[in-house]
Design an enzyme around this catalytic site. Structure first.
Site, PDB file in Angstrom:
ATOM      1  N   GLU A 108       0.819  -1.210   0.000  1.00 59.72           N
ATOM      2  CA  GLU A 108       0.000   0.000   0.000  1.00 59.72           C
ATOM      3  C   GLU A 108       0.859   1.269   0.000  1.00 59.72           C
ATOM      4  OE1 GLU A 108      -4.172  -1.482   1.773  1.00 59.72           O
ATOM      5  OE2 GLU A 108      -2.684  -0.976   3.310  1.00 59.72           O
TER       6      GLU A 108
ATOM      7  N   TYR B   3      -9.137  18.107  21.438  1.00 59.16           N
ATOM      8  CA  TYR B   3      -7.892  17.507  20.964  1.00 59.16           C
ATOM      9  C   TYR B   3      -8.038  16.818  19.617  1.00 59.16           C
ATOM     10  CZ  TYR B   3      -5.778  18.913  25.255  1.00 59.16           C
ATOM     11  OH  TYR B   3      -5.287  19.690  26.267  1.00 59.16           O
TER      12      TYR B   3
END
Length: 212
Positions: free
Chosen positions: A74, A120
């Site tokens: 990949e 976050y």
């Protein structure tokens, strides 16, 4: 110690940390780091917990294998991020449990599959797009990422898992961990009334800390 040597050591260390904490199982997942003269990439069919720094694959800037073991199948996922996000210094692709579970749900918004649940996730991950399903190893996945033109630091591959980029390997790993934790929270809270951050709150975070 050369920059490449240091990068190989850090890559093996952080990949082992991800593996030991269950962010990757078996030989799933792949990680890369961009150098000035190429890209380091985890080899194919090797557990992230077992990387030998000296045998990590190296590709040139055009994606040709020039050293180390054979790279993951990949490579195009990583190359697509590097080609469209000039500031990207590392890419982390995991099959982490909760983010992969989220990628399998039918009612997830493909335009924004990780909503602003916490500050976050906004600060470290940003908006996440869902990439339509393609088989593992299909170069079309890279084409779909390129079509986003570098607007997103992270994507979810449908029925597959997350791919996260960062300015360096440490920040990419932290962002992948934050995405996984947020996916866990989102699934834990399904069916409950949830207070997402408002657009004004998201805007304040982006103006204060910048965009991903």
């Amino acid at each position: 110690m050369t920059d490449e040597h240091a990068a190989r050591e850090e890559m093996a260390h952080l990949c082992k940390s991800l593996f030991d904490r269950g962010f990757s199982v078996g030989t799933a997942g792949n990680v890369s780091v961009r150098l000035h003269d190429g890209i380091l990439m985890s080899p194919t069919n090797v557990r992230l917990g077992d990387l030998d720094p000296a045998r990590i694959s190296k590709l040139d800037l055009d994606g040709h294998h020039v050293g180390g073991d054979k790279p993951t199948k990949e490579t195009f996922l990583h190359q697509a991020f590097y080609d469209t996000r000039p500031d990207a210094g590392a890419v982390v692709h995991l099959h982490s449990t909760w983010a992969t579970a989220l990628s399998c749900l039918a009612d997830v918004d493909p335009q924004d599959c990780i909503p602003p649940l916490t500050p976050y996730v906004v600060m470290r991950v940003g908006t996440v797009r869902m990439i339509p399903y393609t088989r593992p190893g299909d170069p079309k996945t890279g084409e779909l990422i390129r079509a986003l033109r570098g607007q997103y630091a992270a994507v979810l591959l449908s029925n597959h898992g997350p791919v996260v980029s960062g300015k360096n390997l440490f920040s990419a790993v932290c962002a992948a961990e934050e995405l996984e934790e947020t996916a866990r929270l989102l699934i834990a809270l399904r069916g409950q009334r949830v207070n997402l951050l408002t657009s004004e709150q998201v805007g304040e975070l982006r103006s204060t800390f910048g965009t991903i």
